[in-house]
Write a protein that holds these residues in place. Structure first.
Motif, mmCIF file in Angstrom:
data_model
loop_
_atom_site.group_PDB
_atom_site.id
_atom_site.type_symbol
_atom_site.label_atom_id
_atom_site.label_comp_id
_atom_site.label_asym_id
_atom_site.label_seq_id
_atom_site.Cartn_x
_atom_site.Cartn_y
_atom_site.Cartn_z
ATOM 1 N N VAL A 216 52.983 63.662 78.067
ATOM 2 C CA VAL A 216 54.105 64.417 78.325
ATOM 3 C C VAL A 216 55.254 63.187 78.804
ATOM 4 O O VAL A 216 54.791 62.582 79.560
ATOM 5 N N LEU A 217 56.254 63.370 78.112
ATOM 6 C CA LEU A 217 57.171 62.260 78.813
ATOM 7 C C LEU A 217 57.950 62.440 79.699
ATOM 8 O O LEU A 217 58.269 61.461 80.510
ATOM 9 N N GLY A 218 58.363 63.908 79.883
ATOM 10 C CA GLY A 218 59.233 64.129 80.914
ATOM 11 C C GLY A 218 58.379 64.949 82.116
ATOM 12 O O GLY A 218 57.763 65.806 81.674
ATOM 13 N N LEU A 219 58.761 64.960 83.384
ATOM 14 C CA LEU A 219 58.163 65.666 84.310
ATOM 15 C C LEU A 219 59.348 65.865 85.503
ATOM 16 O O LEU A 219 59.576 65.162 85.976
ATOM 17 N N ILE A 220 59.385 67.147 85.661
ATOM 18 C CA ILE A 220 60.287 67.545 86.652
ATOM 19 C C ILE A 220 59.802 68.646 87.455
ATOM 20 O O ILE A 220 58.616 69.347 87.181
ATOM 21 N N PHE A 221 60.193 69.059 88.610
ATOM 22 C CA PHE A 221 59.850 69.978 89.656
ATOM 23 C C PHE A 221 60.778 71.142 89.601
ATOM 24 O O PHE A 221 61.969 70.927 89.077
ATOM 25 N N ARG A 222 60.438 72.363 90.076
ATOM 26 C CA ARG A 222 61.262 73.433 90.264
ATOM 27 C C ARG A 222 62.504 73.229 91.107
ATOM 28 O O ARG A 222 63.437 74.046 90.826
ATOM 29 N N SER A 223 62.323 72.080 92.005
ATOM 30 C CA SER A 223 63.497 71.912 92.831
ATOM 31 C C SER A 223 64.390 70.858 92.153
ATOM 32 O O SER A 223 65.446 70.668 92.918
ATOM 33 N N VAL A 224 64.563 70.806 90.971
ATOM 34 C CA VAL A 224 65.043 69.817 90.389
ATOM 35 C C VAL A 224 66.855 70.136 90.345
ATOM 36 O O VAL A 224 66.903 71.426 90.085
ATOM 37 N N ASP A 225 67.701 69.366 90.488
ATOM 38 C CA ASP A 225 69.124 69.602 90.494
ATOM 39 C C ASP A 225 69.737 69.493 89.063
ATOM 40 O O ASP A 225 68.836 68.769 88.193
ATOM 41 N N ALA B 57 60.127 60.950 85.273
ATOM 42 C CA ALA B 57 59.544 61.685 86.174
ATOM 43 C C ALA B 57 60.197 61.735 87.543
ATOM 44 O O ALA B 57 60.661 60.733 87.870
ATOM 45 N N GLN B 58 60.622 62.817 87.896
ATOM 46 C CA GLN B 58 61.201 63.310 89.164
ATOM 47 C C GLN B 58 60.528 62.653 90.104
ATOM 48 O O GLN B 58 59.208 62.612 90.213
ATOM 49 N N ASP B 59 61.270 61.830 91.039
ATOM 50 C CA ASP B 59 60.588 61.152 92.103
ATOM 51 C C ASP B 59 60.130 62.034 93.364
ATOM 52 O O ASP B 59 60.503 62.992 93.782
ATOM 53 N N LEU B 60 58.636 61.998 93.329
ATOM 54 C CA LEU B 60 57.816 62.843 94.183
ATOM 55 C C LEU B 60 58.309 62.596 95.650
ATOM 56 O O LEU B 60 58.024 63.656 96.499
ATOM 57 N N ARG B 61 58.595 61.322 95.920
ATOM 58 C CA ARG B 61 58.916 61.199 97.426
ATOM 59 C C ARG B 61 60.169 62.008 97.776
ATOM 60 O O ARG B 61 60.064 62.308 98.749
ATOM 61 N N LEU C 14 68.037 67.037 86.070
ATOM 62 C CA LEU C 14 67.519 67.528 84.867
ATOM 63 C C LEU C 14 67.995 67.140 83.522
ATOM 64 O O LEU C 14 67.477 66.941 82.518
ATOM 65 N N LEU C 15 69.422 66.735 83.706
ATOM 66 C CA LEU C 15 69.983 66.289 82.385
ATOM 67 C C LEU C 15 69.778 65.032 82.026
ATOM 68 O O LEU C 15 69.728 64.320 80.899
ATOM 69 N N ARG C 16 69.744 64.141 83.056
ATOM 70 C CA ARG C 16 69.270 62.718 82.933
ATOM 71 C C ARG C 16 67.711 62.811 82.270
ATOM 72 O O ARG C 16 67.408 61.815 81.487
ATOM 73 N N CYS C 17 66.821 63.727 82.832
ATOM 74 C CA CYS C 17 65.452 63.827 82.362
ATOM 75 C C CYS C 17 65.499 64.073 80.899
ATOM 76 O O CYS C 17 64.921 63.440 80.049
ATOM 77 N N VAL C 18 66.077 65.119 80.467
ATOM 78 C CA VAL C 18 66.267 65.538 79.270
ATOM 79 C C VAL C 18 66.639 64.490 78.146
ATOM 80 O O VAL C 18 66.142 64.305 76.992
ATOM 81 N N ARG C 19 67.983 63.793 78.666
ATOM 82 C CA ARG C 19 68.321 62.772 77.574
ATOM 83 C C ARG C 19 67.555 61.644 77.730
ATOM 84 O O ARG C 19 67.425 61.139 76.518
ATOM 85 N N LYS C 20 66.656 61.302 78.662
ATOM 86 C CA LYS C 20 65.730 60.054 78.567
ATOM 87 C C LYS C 20 64.816 60.263 77.524
ATOM 88 O O LYS C 20 64.287 59.522 76.702
#
Lengths: 223, 109
Positions: free
Chosen positions: A93-102, A120-124, A106-112
């Motif tokens: 799976v190339l992209g990972l976000i959490f429900r807290s994503v802004d 992957a959204q930063d867990l920290r 989200l747009l950055r992730c989808v485009r990448k």
């Protein structure tokens, strides 16, 4: 044009993501799936898309990755904050976000991901925002008294009522009364559900463990 | 379709060990409620068979010095086809469970 498939049985979350993506000129939502069958049809039909899906909605990651590869689809998983990202990233799976994503992330992730890159959204950052994100866990934590929190910590560690009574210097009946209050406040029906709730809401587990440690230390000092 | 579940379901991914059955030795939980559990295991248990398994709750999940364990007895009600990694998804009704402290679980192994 970047084609998007949204697959999640939570209609409100799907609508929220759709609202963010719909205003972008270069993005088009080609399908919204609320059942697994609809998701499978969309994968087959809209080849070359990016599919944003909830981890709980399509749990068989290996099979999904295989089907997506056959259709040239890139995947973005919406993971739960308790999940380990590597589980998805190592499966393909190339992209990972959490429900807290802004919206911006989200747009950055989808485009990448549409360009074949991993995102992957930063867990920290998610962990730093845990207080804000986990409203349910925080609300429950704030409603429990220190003694109730300690009992929660002991239950999760596997202590029986009799042992908890002995540790707290009280009777088993009093522990049962406390437990009944805890169940009412949290809205669970037995100790397994209480333990699962606590494991699921790390903010509560940590508060319970910290309270138990503090009480242990202060009782140690008084002897 | 109406959801007839009576207990809350939690997406909790925890390692587990199936006890006393070499055909399905290890796996992990996908989601758990007080009434049932969905697991990924190696091998394919029969529908209707009973599985005894021990779920490990890591220290970091509960903020304690030691991990905790939950021992469950489950009845297999559904088996989903094996995925690419060879594991089978199985749904179990939880018939019985018990919390174990680390020392207790080590003593019974």
């Amino acid at each position: 044009m970047l084609k998007i498939i949204l697959a999640d049985n939570q209609a409100i979350f799907r609508a929220g993501i759709a609202k963010v993506l719909a205003v972008e000129d270069d993005i088009r939502i080609v399908a919204q799936a609320q059942t697994v069958e609809q998701a499978m049809i969309a994968i087959e039909k809209f080849r070359g898309s990016v599919m944003i899906y909830a981890s709980s909605f399509l749990p068989d990651t290996a099979r999904l990755v295989q089907l997506a590869r056959q259709s040239g689809i890139q995947l973005v998983v919406i993971a739960e904050s308790t999940e380990v990202p590597e589980r998805y990233l190592s499966a393909g799976v190339l992209g990972l976000i959490f429900r807290s994503v802004d919206s911006a992330e989200l747009l950055r992730c989808v485009r990448k991901v549409s360009a074949g890159e991993v995102y992957a959204q930063d867990l920290r950052k998610v962990a730093n925002n845990a207080d804000c994100d986990d409203f349910v866990g925080a609300r429950v934590r704030d409603r429990l008294t220190p003694k109730e929190l300690k009992i929660v910590a002991l239950i999760v560690q596997g202590y029986k009522n009799k042992e908890i009574a002995s540790l707290l210097g009280t009777t088993e009946q009093v522990v049962k009364n406390y437990l009944r209050n805890v169940y009412d406040k949290i809205g669970v029906s037995d100790r397994l559900e209480l333990a699962l709730f606590t494991i699921h809401h790390r903010i509560l587990a940590e508060a319970a463990a910290a309270t138990a440690a503090t009480m242990r230390a202060s009782s140690g000092n008084s002897h | 379709m109406t959801d007839i579940r009576t207990s809350r379901r939690f997406q909790v991914h925890l390692p587990l060990k199936v006890l006393g059955d070499q055909k399905v030795p290890t796996g992990s939980t996908e989601n758990i409620s007080a009434a049932g559990i969905y697991l990924w295991v190696d091998g394919e248990p029969e529908i209707g068979s009973f599985l005894e398994f021990e779920i490990t709750v890591p220290r970091e999940s509960i903020g304690t010095e030691k991990e905790a364990k939950i021992r469950c007895k489950g009845r297999v009600v559904r088996c989903d086809p094996s995925s690419d990694n060879g594991q089978t998804g199985i749904a179990c009704v939880i018939e019985d469970y018990d919390f174990l402290r680390t020392a207790e679980s080590e003593a019974t192994e």
